[in-house]
Design an enzyme around this catalytic site. Structure first.
Site: not given
Ligand code: GH3
Ligand code: MG
Ligand code: MG
Length: 462
Positions: A348, A356, A365, A391
């Site tokens: 992850d 983002n 992305d 992610e």
């Molecule tokens: P952690 O280190 O704890 O994993 O923090 P994190 O920010 O990586 O995790 P969190 O679960 O808080 O956030 C995941 C983010 O990933 C939120 C979401 O907007 C983003 N995300 C999920 N799918 C996609 C995608 O397909 N494209 C993009 N650009 N962002 C995505």
């Molecule tokens: Mg994450």
């Molecule tokens: Mg995650």
């Protein structure tokens, strides 16, 4: 009354009868022929002087219908009623040379005192019958294709439609094997034919291009017509054909575009000279069959594409969650069977939300795509790497020889995280019995611990 000695028609009427397009025949109540015009000579092969005085039934009626004819005649003479009189009829007739052909005729009766004479105008309708038969075959072939979802399903129906429709008794479908040798993939014979042994011989026969009927069609890419396969020097199945009573044979190439797909063959009990009209019909039909094959190919390509789309993540082109679930089950089954170790890792991206926020969603992305690409290149093609969600990625490491080896691979992946980003990973080993859901929960737990203990690391729960 002397046979053939009935009243002669008046000269005017005689001229009409003799120049008629139709054959004209008269018969007296005794069943003897009393008139016979030039068209009748042409139609049946008997000259007027030969025909006059002969028994009509023995001259132009196929043997199996003669009893019915005589009964009908007797009944009429008794009752004066005849269901066949004055109507247009279609019947089978007999030529002098022994062949049967269909005729259309109208019979009328003229009573002369206590005598009855019968007159018939008739003509050969072989051409019309053949045309009707061809139309029926076309319909049958179209129906066979319309009812089929695949070539495997279509071919037996096509052989039957062609054989039944044309009145040919046996058929087959030949395609080359991987070495280019032609093999009979399907054999068909009409229910009333003893062609089992011929079918078996066909299935056991291997033909190189050029050999036998299918081989020569395959090599020339042209239809072939053999008048009598039992006398053909290039027909290895001749003894079996002889035994089954099969004589004329046709071979037809079936193309899908320019790709020769196979050879259809048909056999009949009669010896038949080449008939161009029938060959044209069959060529047109095989073109239709070929177009159908192309259509099925296109459809199966589209279906394969669709099903692979359903298992692929659109953004990263990795396996998606569904493909992961299916693939993991397969890996577990394989590990169970082979007794191999199976390691699972969840990865992850760290602080991806912040990435983002800082660079924008499109760059997020792009990071996902780059990570997928980099990681895919670091694992074996047989390792399943999937985008599990957002992610989060999941990886199977089958045949991994212990924790150190598994850890090394996961660390290699983490080190390859693009754009200076980091990621955390959880690692577990399948214990040989636990359910996939339990295994995944443990992998999640390992990942969670990696996050909680500071990120940018791998935690293995073994
Ligand atoms: P952690 O280190 O704890 O994993 O923090 P994190 O920010 O990586 O995790 P969190 O679960 O808080 O956030 C995941 C983010 O990933 C939120 C979401 O907007 C983003 N995300 C999920 N799918 C996609 C995608 O397909 N494209 C993009 N650009 N962002 C995505
Ligand atoms: Mg994450
Ligand atoms: Mg995650």
């Amino acid at each position: 009354m002397t046979p053939g000695g009935s009243e002669q028609a008046a000269p005017g009427i005689r001229a009409v009868i003799d120049t008629a397009h139709e054959a004209f025949i008269s018969m007296d109540g005794g069943g003897f022929i009393t008139d016979w015009n030039p068209q009748a000579e042409e139609t049946f092969g008997w000259l007027r002087e030969e025909a006059l005085g002969r028994v009509l039934a023995e001259t132009i009626i196929p043997e199996r219908f003669r009893d019915a004819h005589l009964q009908g005649l007797e009944k009429f003479l008794e009752t004066g009623k005849g269901p066949v009189l004055g109507k247009r009829l279609e019947l089978a007739a007999l030529h002098r040379d022994g062949h049967e052909f269909p005729i259309e005729l109208t019979i009328s009766s003229i009573g002369l005192g206590d005598r009855s004479d019968f007159h018939a105008f008739l003509h050969d309708i072989s051409d019309r019958k053949r045309a009707e038969r061809y139309v029926a075959v076309q319909h049958a072939v179209t129906a066979a294709l319309a009812e089929s979802e695949s070539t495997i399903e279509a071919l037996p129906r096509l052989l039957e439609a062609l054989g039944d429709g044309l009145g040919w008794q046996a058929g087959g479908w030949w395609t080359p094997d991987e070495r280019g040798t032609l093999r009979c993939r399907l054999a068909w014979c009409a229910p009333n034919v003893e062609a089992d042994a011929f079918e078996r011989t066909s299935r056991d026969t291997a033909l190189e291009p050029g050999a036998g009927l299918p081989g020569r069609v395959w090599a020339s890419r042209e239809p072939a017509w053999i008048e009598d396969v039992t006398r053909d020097l290039n027909f290895p199945r001749a003894p079996a054909a002889e035994q089954a009573g099969l004589h004329a044979g046709i071979g037809l190439p079936v193309f899908s575009g320019t790709d020769l797909r196979g050879v259809l063959e048909l056999f009949t009990r009669e010896t038949r000279h080449r008939e161009d009209e029938l060959l044209w019909l069959l060529t047109a039909l095989t073109q239709q069959i070929g177009r159908f094959f192309t259509l099925l190919d296109d459809r199966s390509t589209a279906l394969t594409k669709l099903s692979s789309l359903a298992l692929t993540d659109e953004l990263t082109a990795l396996a998606n969650r569904r493909a992961w679930d299916e693939g993991l089950e397969r890996e577990l089954a394989r590990a169970r069977r082979d007794g191999h170790q199976l390691w699972i890792s969840m990865l992850d991206l760290d602080h991806f939300k912040a990435f983002n926020d800082d660079y924008g969603h499109p760059d997020g992305d792009e990071l996902l795509r780059e990570a997928a690409l980099a990681w895919r290149g670091l694992v074996r093609v047989t390792d399943l790497l999937a985008r599990y969600g957002g992610e989060e990625f999941a990886l199977t490491l089958p045949d991994c020889d212990g924790e150190a080896a598994a850890l090394e691979i996961v660390e290699r992946l983490r080190a390859a995280t693009p754009r200076g980003q980091s990621c955390s990973a959880g690692l577990v080993r399948w214990d040989g019995k636990e359910e996939t859901s339990v295994l995944m929960r443990r992998a999640d737990e390992a990942l969670y611990r990696a996050k909680r203990t500071g990120r940018n690391r791998t935690i293995s729960l073994g």
